[in-house]
Design an enzyme around this catalytic site. Sequence first.
Site, PDB file in Angstrom:
ATOM      1  N   LYS A 119       0.856  -1.223   0.253  1.00 15.91           N
ATOM      2  CA  LYS A 119       0.102   0.168  -0.056  1.00 15.91           C
ATOM      3  C   LYS A 119       0.957   1.301  -0.092  1.00 15.91           C
ATOM      4  O   LYS A 119       0.375   2.236  -0.414  1.00 15.91           O
ATOM      5  CB  LYS A 119      -1.088   0.096   1.196  1.00 15.91           C
TER       6      LYS A 119
ATOM      7  N   ARG B   1      -5.375   2.908  11.860  1.00 16.07           N
ATOM      8  CA  ARG B   1      -5.092   1.543  11.872  1.00 16.07           C
ATOM      9  C   ARG B   1      -5.866   0.862  13.139  1.00 16.07           C
ATOM     10  O   ARG B   1      -5.650  -0.219  13.442  1.00 16.07           O
ATOM     11  CB  ARG B   1      -3.554   1.427  12.528  1.00 16.07           C
TER      12      ARG B   1
ATOM     13  N   ARG C 100       3.276  -8.421  13.684  1.00 20.44           N
ATOM     14  CA  ARG C 100       2.641  -7.270  12.919  1.00 20.44           C
ATOM     15  C   ARG C 100       1.264  -7.826  12.364  1.00 20.44           C
ATOM     16  O   ARG C 100       0.525  -7.151  12.385  1.00 20.44           O
ATOM     17  CB  ARG C 100       3.432  -6.500  12.052  1.00 20.44           C
TER      18      ARG C 100
ATOM     19  N   ARG D  19      11.993  -7.040   1.536  1.00 21.78           N
ATOM     20  CA  ARG D  19      11.910  -5.500   1.554  1.00 21.78           C
ATOM     21  C   ARG D  19      13.246  -4.772   2.023  1.00 21.78           C
ATOM     22  O   ARG D  19      13.862  -5.372   3.078  1.00 21.78           O
ATOM     23  CB  ARG D  19      10.791  -5.048   2.548  1.00 21.78           C
TER      24      ARG D  19
ATOM     25  N   ARG E  97      14.586  -3.182   7.697  1.00 22.45           N
ATOM     26  CA  ARG E  97      14.281  -2.625   8.949  1.00 22.45           C
ATOM     27  C   ARG E  97      13.799  -3.731  10.092  1.00 22.45           C
ATOM     28  O   ARG E  97      13.361  -4.754   9.639  1.00 22.45           O
ATOM     29  CB  ARG E  97      12.895  -1.984   8.599  1.00 22.45           C
TER      30      ARG E  97
HETATM   31  P1  AMP Z   1       4.435   1.195   8.794  1.00 18.91           P
HETATM   32  O1  AMP Z   1       5.707   1.691   8.207  1.00 18.91           O
HETATM   33  O2  AMP Z   1       3.215   1.832   8.346  1.00 18.91           O
HETATM   34  O3  AMP Z   1       4.177  -0.247   8.503  1.00 18.91           O
HETATM   35  O4  AMP Z   1       4.528   1.463  10.530  1.00 18.91           O
HETATM   36  C1  AMP Z   1       5.630   1.089  11.153  1.00 18.91           C
HETATM   37  C2  AMP Z   1       5.170   1.076  12.505  1.00 18.91           C
HETATM   38  O5  AMP Z   1       4.588   2.516  13.032  1.00 18.91           O
HETATM   39  C3  AMP Z   1       4.035   0.301  12.882  1.00 18.91           C
HETATM   40  O6  AMP Z   1       4.331  -1.272  13.128  1.00 18.91           O
HETATM   41  C4  AMP Z   1       3.521   0.870  14.447  1.00 18.91           C
HETATM   42  O7  AMP Z   1       4.481   0.413  15.410  1.00 18.91           O
HETATM   43  C5  AMP Z   1       3.736   2.181  13.788  1.00 18.91           C
HETATM   44  N1  AMP Z   1       2.683   3.062  13.440  1.00 18.91           N
HETATM   45  C6  AMP Z   1       2.379   3.540  12.074  1.00 18.91           C
HETATM   46  N2  AMP Z   1       1.330   3.985  11.891  1.00 18.91           N
HETATM   47  C7  AMP Z   1       0.506   3.729  12.973  1.00 18.91           C
HETATM   48  C8  AMP Z   1      -0.810   4.081  13.491  1.00 18.91           C
HETATM   49  N3  AMP Z   1      -1.691   4.714  12.584  1.00 18.91           N
HETATM   50  N4  AMP Z   1      -1.161   3.721  14.648  1.00 18.91           N
HETATM   51  C9  AMP Z   1      -0.226   3.088  15.605  1.00 18.91           C
HETATM   52  N5  AMP Z   1       0.987   2.914  15.133  1.00 18.91           N
HETATM   53  C10 AMP Z   1       1.496   3.126  13.845  1.00 18.91           C
END
Ligand code: AMP
Length: 214
Positions: free
Chosen positions: A13, A88, A171, A127, A160
């Site tokens: 996404k 989320r 996750r 990734r 990462r």
């Molecule tokens: P992402 O790169 O979007 O997968 O985000 C990486 C990490 O950031 C996630 O695993 C969460 O720990 C945190 N995170 C990102 N967006 C949110 C959100 N909307 N609510 C809570 N935690 C978030």
Amino acid sequence: MKIIMLGAPGAGKGTQAKRIAAKYGIPHISTGDIFRANLKNETELGKKAKEYMDQGLLVPDELTLELVMDRFAQDDCKNGYVLDGFPRTIPQAEALTKALADKQDAVDFAINVDVPDEAIVSRMSGRRACLNCGGTYHVEFNPTKTEGICDACGGKLVLREDDKPETVLKRLNVYHEQTQPLIDYYSEQGILKEVDGTLDMEDVFGAIITILEA
Ligand code: AMP
């Protein structure tokens, strides 16, 4: 145009959100990127977020909402945005609906990029992310011109911490428990659209454009 990208971590996404943003001239807002930037700059927010992120857990809603609402107030958001990784949780989605409703506004589309869990796990291990600009690539599906080096800024690419297999499984659990309910939430609002995220990146993008321009 206000668009929400839904889907499991690693569904692609983020890549699609960036392309939508470029095509329609609207900002791409990734809460993950904002948290990572804070982490890198060692801000208070970054320090608080790190303990959750490293464990594959969600950052608490209160902290996330504060950050997102600040971002929406910036000038470039007045013509819309594409949200990647937010909302989320149901409380985040409700807060967004309310903040927009207070301004007689609403989200136009919630696009779910659907990919089964098995495909996610194998994808995530390939990734790579740029430590410098946050750009994301994939060793097989979206490789850089030079291995290990970001095409956009020349930064060094890494796997990462939160893309490592054990964190990915966690996750995915968090996703099914806390984020998947948003599919019903936006379906009930009549704005949910589904795309098959297992297709080629170009085909996924094509399907999204068809939805946005229907
Ligand atoms: P992402 O790169 O979007 O997968 O985000 C990486 C990490 O950031 C996630 O695993 C969460 O720990 C945190 N995170 C990102 N967006 C949110 C959100 N909307 N609510 C809570 N935690 C978030």
